[in-house]
Write a protein that holds these residues in place. Sequence first.
Motif, PDB file in Angstrom:
ATOM      1  N   ASN A 161       0.855  -1.181   0.000  1.00 36.53           N
ATOM      2  CA  ASN A 161       0.000   0.000   0.000  1.00 36.53           C
ATOM      3  C   ASN A 161       0.890   1.229   0.000  1.00 36.53           C
ATOM      4  O   ASN A 161       1.739   1.387   0.885  1.00 36.53           O
ATOM      5  N   VAL A 162       0.710   2.102  -0.978  1.00 36.57           N
ATOM      6  CA  VAL A 162       1.561   3.283  -1.125  1.00 36.57           C
ATOM      7  C   VAL A 162       0.690   4.525  -1.192  1.00 36.57           C
ATOM      8  O   VAL A 162      -0.367   4.527  -1.833  1.00 36.57           O
ATOM      9  N   LEU A 163       1.126   5.580  -0.520  1.00 33.70           N
ATOM     10  CA  LEU A 163       0.434   6.852  -0.595  1.00 33.70           C
ATOM     11  C   LEU A 163       1.270   7.836  -1.400  1.00 33.70           C
ATOM     12  O   LEU A 163       2.459   8.037  -1.107  1.00 33.70           O
ATOM     13  N   VAL A 164       0.680   8.443  -2.415  1.00 30.57           N
ATOM     14  CA  VAL A 164       1.334   9.486  -3.191  1.00 30.57           C
ATOM     15  C   VAL A 164       0.798  10.830  -2.712  1.00 30.57           C
ATOM     16  O   VAL A 164      -0.401  11.101  -2.818  1.00 30.57           O
ATOM     17  N   ALA A 165       1.679  11.639  -2.142  1.00 32.91           N
ATOM     18  CA  ALA A 165       1.287  12.979  -1.698  1.00 32.91           C
ATOM     19  C   ALA A 165       1.300  13.882  -2.925  1.00 32.91           C
ATOM     20  O   ALA A 165       2.356  14.362  -3.344  1.00 32.91           O
ATOM     21  N   TRP A 166       0.122  14.111  -3.491  1.00 31.04           N
ATOM     22  CA  TRP A 166       0.056  14.775  -4.794  1.00 31.04           C
ATOM     23  C   TRP A 166      -0.166  16.270  -4.678  1.00 31.04           C
ATOM     24  O   TRP A 166      -1.033  16.744  -3.950  1.00 31.04           O
ATOM     25  N   LEU A 237       0.042  11.716   7.034  1.00 28.84           N
ATOM     26  CA  LEU A 237       0.499  10.628   7.892  1.00 28.84           C
ATOM     27  C   LEU A 237      -0.678   9.854   8.484  1.00 28.84           C
ATOM     28  O   LEU A 237      -0.610   8.637   8.653  1.00 28.84           O
ATOM     29  N   GLN A 238      -1.770  10.555   8.780  1.00 26.93           N
ATOM     30  CA  GLN A 238      -2.955   9.888   9.308  1.00 26.93           C
ATOM     31  C   GLN A 238      -3.543   8.941   8.268  1.00 26.93           C
ATOM     32  O   GLN A 238      -3.968   7.826   8.592  1.00 26.93           O
ATOM     33  N   VAL A 239      -3.567   9.361   6.997  1.00 30.06           N
ATOM     34  CA  VAL A 239      -4.098   8.505   5.938  1.00 30.06           C
ATOM     35  C   VAL A 239      -3.228   7.268   5.743  1.00 30.06           C
ATOM     36  O   VAL A 239      -3.741   6.183   5.457  1.00 30.06           O
ATOM     37  N   THR A 240      -1.918   7.410   5.925  1.00 24.48           N
ATOM     38  CA  THR A 240      -1.050   6.231   5.795  1.00 24.48           C
ATOM     39  C   THR A 240      -1.401   5.188   6.853  1.00 24.48           C
ATOM     40  O   THR A 240      -1.363   3.989   6.590  1.00 24.48           O
ATOM     41  N   VAL A 241      -1.747   5.655   8.038  1.00 28.53           N
ATOM     42  CA  VAL A 241      -2.145   4.732   9.105  1.00 28.53           C
ATOM     43  C   VAL A 241      -3.467   4.060   8.745  1.00 28.53           C
ATOM     44  O   VAL A 241      -3.628   2.836   8.881  1.00 28.53           O
ATOM     45  N   GLU A 242      -4.410   4.846   8.265  1.00 25.57           N
ATOM     46  CA  GLU A 242      -5.735   4.317   7.941  1.00 25.57           C
ATOM     47  C   GLU A 242      -5.696   3.306   6.800  1.00 25.57           C
ATOM     48  O   GLU A 242      -6.460   2.341   6.784  1.00 25.57           O
ATOM     49  N   THR A 243      -4.829   3.518   5.834  1.00 25.82           N
ATOM     50  CA  THR A 243      -4.752   2.632   4.667  1.00 25.82           C
ATOM     51  C   THR A 243      -3.740   1.505   4.841  1.00 25.82           C
ATOM     52  O   THR A 243      -3.672   0.595   4.014  1.00 25.82           O
ATOM     53  N   GLY A 244      -2.929   1.578   5.902  1.00 26.61           N
ATOM     54  CA  GLY A 244      -1.897   0.564   6.102  1.00 26.61           C
ATOM     55  C   GLY A 244      -0.707   0.738   5.185  1.00 26.61           C
ATOM     56  O   GLY A 244       0.072  -0.206   4.970  1.00 26.61           O
ATOM     57  N   ALA A 245      -0.530   1.947   4.627  1.00 25.22           N
ATOM     58  CA  ALA A 245       0.603   2.200   3.736  1.00 25.22           C
ATOM     59  C   ALA A 245       1.912   2.188   4.514  1.00 25.22           C
ATOM     60  O   ALA A 245       1.961   2.622   5.668  1.00 25.22           O
ATOM     61  N   ASP A 246       2.966   1.689   3.891  1.00 24.18           N
ATOM     62  CA  ASP A 246       4.280   1.748   4.529  1.00 24.18           C
ATOM     63  C   ASP A 246       5.276   2.524   3.674  1.00 24.18           C
ATOM     64  O   ASP A 246       6.480   2.449   3.875  1.00 24.18           O
ATOM     65  N   LEU A 247       4.745   3.312   2.708  1.00 25.75           N
ATOM     66  CA  LEU A 247       5.599   4.162   1.883  1.00 25.75           C
ATOM     67  C   LEU A 247       4.808   5.395   1.447  1.00 25.75           C
ATOM     68  O   LEU A 247       3.689   5.280   0.964  1.00 25.75           O
ATOM     69  N   SER A 274      10.075   9.883  10.959  1.00 29.87           N
ATOM     70  CA  SER A 274      10.642   8.642  10.437  1.00 29.87           C
ATOM     71  C   SER A 274       9.818   7.420  10.840  1.00 29.87           C
ATOM     72  O   SER A 274      10.332   6.312  10.936  1.00 29.87           O
ATOM     73  N   SER A 275       8.528   7.634  11.071  1.00 31.33           N
ATOM     74  CA  SER A 275       7.658   6.513  11.419  1.00 31.33           C
ATOM     75  C   SER A 275       7.295   5.677  10.204  1.00 31.33           C
ATOM     76  O   SER A 275       6.754   4.584  10.333  1.00 31.33           O
ATOM     77  N   ILE A 276       7.592   6.195   8.992  1.00 30.69           N
ATOM     78  CA  ILE A 276       7.234   5.512   7.768  1.00 30.69           C
ATOM     79  C   ILE A 276       8.328   5.733   6.726  1.00 30.69           C
ATOM     80  O   ILE A 276       9.078   6.714   6.796  1.00 30.69           O
ATOM     81  N   ASN A 277       8.447   4.840   5.778  1.00 29.14           N
ATOM     82  CA  ASN A 277       9.388   5.009   4.679  1.00 29.14           C
ATOM     83  C   ASN A 277       8.895   6.138   3.777  1.00 29.14           C
ATOM     84  O   ASN A 277       7.698   6.213   3.464  1.00 29.14           O
ATOM     85  N   ARG A 278       9.815   6.986   3.335  1.00 27.78           N
ATOM     86  CA  ARG A 278       9.463   8.127   2.498  1.00 27.78           C
ATOM     87  C   ARG A 278      10.371   8.185   1.286  1.00 27.78           C
ATOM     88  O   ARG A 278      11.594   8.245   1.430  1.00 27.78           O
ATOM     89  N   LEU A 279       9.786   8.195   0.097  1.00 25.18           N
ATOM     90  CA  LEU A 279      10.547   8.385  -1.117  1.00 25.18           C
ATOM     91  C   LEU A 279      10.314   9.823  -1.582  1.00 25.18           C
ATOM     92  O   LEU A 279       9.182  10.204  -1.867  1.00 25.18           O
ATOM     93  N   ILE A 280      11.379  10.606  -1.613  1.00 32.19           N
ATOM     94  CA  ILE A 280      11.281  12.029  -1.935  1.00 32.19           C
ATOM     95  C   ILE A 280      12.164  12.327  -3.141  1.00 32.19           C
ATOM     96  O   ILE A 280      13.327  11.915  -3.194  1.00 32.19           O
TER      97      ILE A 280
END
Length: 282
Positions: A161-166, A237-247, A274-280
């Motif tokens: 599960n990945v979140l794209v901060a658009w 960050l809240q949405v990453t928790v809700e969706t189970g995303a780890d990136l 740093s609670s989650i992996n972040r690709l920047i």
Amino acid sequence: MNRTEAKTMIYNTIMVQLDIDAPATPRLTFAWELAQNLEADLIAFAAAEPFLVRPADGDGSISAEAMRNQVEQIEERLKTLKSEFHDLTQDSNRASWRGTVGEPTRFLALYARAADLLVVGPVGHSPKDRLRTIDPGELILSAGRPVLFASDGYRPLTAENVLVAWKDSREARRAVVDAMPFLTNARQVLVASIEESDRAQTRESAADVVRFLMKHGVKARSQMLEAGGANIAEALLQVTVETGADLIVSGGYGHSRLREWAFGGVTRSLLQDSSINRLIAN
């Protein structure tokens, strides 16, 4: 291989940066597992620069000796890290080493030419740390490669599960393309955009990104978040928790001023959390 797969970007080479003063095994294990999962080569990199010693003697011989001692200590530590790396990778022909005496950020940005993705971990922020580890903002803006900041504890990255901060910007577009190897393998990708003044345009840009991703075989959907100012990063960050995303995939927004990098609030918050992996990417 179908037409879509043939055009999909892959990571052929990953470069992991090691802090000369930190245990190497956790970050090496994280990066080696990631490289194996992505069928990529791994290059380990480490560097440090001696501190400038102010002359306290007439001819400078004592200061010069102190500098030589620092260089020797760095070189010995590099040998130890190299040995740990080869032990962990079992001298695989898909693993190689680069170590040097010099400023970590500058040399990592230079050697980034050999890799598709850079992997780093927690970093220091004092001026003295610049000689022993990387400056995250400077690296993002100078490397010309996406930077993956590993989460605390170096938990294995599944990227199911990945979140794209658009945000409709050059940096975000670059980040989406640079993250494509993760996105195409994900079970679910959420394109999260922040509601701005023109709500219709925000929705349209997110919808375009979803369509773009789906044409590359990505299982994507969009969601608009109602947040503003300092609350944007918190909402992401809240949405990453809700969706189970780890990136989280995000553009890095900033500019240079001498050696100080000024980033927008969202990017700065993502770098600090740093609670989650972040690709920047920038």
